[in-house]
Scaffold this active site. Structure first.
Site, PDB file in Angstrom:
ATOM      1  N   LYS A  83       0.877  -1.057  -0.018  1.00  0.00           N
ATOM      2  CA  LYS A  83       0.075  -0.120   0.062  1.00  0.00           C
ATOM      3  C   LYS A  83       0.898   1.244   0.029  1.00  0.00           C
ATOM      4  O   LYS A  83       1.825   1.304   0.996  1.00  0.00           O
ATOM      5  CB  LYS A  83      -0.789  -0.080   1.359  1.00  0.00           C
ATOM      6  CG  LYS A  83      -2.321   0.240   1.250  1.00  0.00           C
ATOM      7  CD  LYS A  83      -2.940   0.109   2.285  1.00  0.00           C
ATOM      8  CE  LYS A  83      -4.174   0.689   2.358  1.00  0.00           C
ATOM      9  NZ  LYS A  83      -4.979   0.569   3.885  1.00  0.00           N
TER      10      LYS A  83
HETATM   11  C1  E4P Z   1      -8.327   1.457   3.634  1.00  0.00           C
HETATM   12  O1  E4P Z   1      -7.501   0.744   2.969  1.00  0.00           O
HETATM   13  C2  E4P Z   1      -8.327   1.886   4.958  1.00  0.00           C
HETATM   14  O2  E4P Z   1      -7.377   1.128   5.664  1.00  0.00           O
HETATM   15  C3  E4P Z   1      -9.393   2.375   5.869  1.00  0.00           C
HETATM   16  O3  E4P Z   1     -10.537   1.967   5.029  1.00  0.00           O
HETATM   17  C4  E4P Z   1      -9.470   3.440   6.379  1.00  0.00           C
HETATM   18  O4  E4P Z   1     -10.797   3.804   6.834  1.00  0.00           O
HETATM   19  P1  E4P Z   1     -11.084   4.835   7.953  1.00  0.00           P
HETATM   20  O5  E4P Z   1     -11.386   6.011   7.093  1.00  0.00           O
HETATM   21  O6  E4P Z   1     -12.164   4.371   8.784  1.00  0.00           O
HETATM   22  O7  E4P Z   1      -9.803   5.021   8.905  1.00  0.00           O
END
Ligand code: E4P
Length: 219
Positions: A83
């Protein structure tokens, strides 16, 4: 639409993976920090539980260091997806890692223009953050719709999959599926909520009560 779990909690992931409905997992530095456990230990355990893509995020901010971290993360298991943040450095690292055969998920996407860049960089996945846009008064799901519209114009040349992220409730999941998102990554609590409906509970209760009255058994 495939369903990923957005979590680094191994116990939660194990329980949900047992349903056979979990196609992948996404983690991020916040989710890892929340576990209080060593990153590599957590990733190894998740990758053993879920054979599908498991996103693990770099924490470096320049492309060279991101690539080095990405290679290290990818060495954990064949199903790791690296990522990367949606910055110029992240896009450079994306291009380089994908060229090496390491899959990437370009994260923190908040505009269609950013998503287009991630696709041009060759990302395997791009993650529009729906809930965080809603939080600041924008329509997060509108971003997913815009990205899908743009990508459909180039479906023969773009292979980037749209991964709806920052999902906060059931309606987000339903709407992402209605729009045709490839994947939604869903927090465990929301994933569990997907199955719930009061009429299902009530209907089952009535069926079982009537069945008991017959005095019969199936086995
Ligand atoms: C996606 O890959 C992220 O880990 C995640 O969806 C972030 O979500 P949040 O905005 O609830 O922290």
């Amino acid at each position: 639409m495939e369903l990923f779990v957005d979590s680094a909690d191994v116990a939660e992931i194990r329980e949900l993976a047992e349903t056979g409905l979990v196609a992948g997992v996404t983690t991020n530095p916040t989710l890892i920090a929340r576990t209080g456990r060593p990153l590599f230990e957590v990733l190894e355990e998740i990758c053993r539980l879920v054979p599908g893509p498991v996103s693990a995020e770099v924490t470096a901010t320049d492309a060279d260091a991101m690539v080095a971290e990405g290679r290290r993360l990818a060495a954990v298991a064949a199903n790791i997806v690296v990522k990367l943040p949606l910055t110029w450095e992240g896009l450079k690292a994306c291009r380089r890692l994908e060229t090496e055969g390491i899959r990437t998920n370009v994260t923190l996407c908040f505009s269609p223009a950013q998503a287009l860049l991630a696709a041009r960089a060759g990302a395997s996945y791009v993650s529009p953050f729906v809930g965080r846009l809603d939080d600041v008064g924008e329509e997060g799901m509108g971003l997913v719709a815009d990205i899908l519209t743009i990508f459909r114009n180039y479906r023969d040349s773009l292979r980037t999959r749209v991964l709806a992220a920052s999902i906060r409730h059931v309606q987000h999941v339903v709407e992402a599926a209605r729009l045709g998102a490839d994947i939604a990554t869903v927090p465990p609590a929301v994933l569990r909520q997907l199955v719930r409906h009061p009429l299902t509970d009530l209907g089952l209760e009535r069926f079982l009560a009537d069945w008991r009255k017959t005095g019969q058994r199936i086995l």
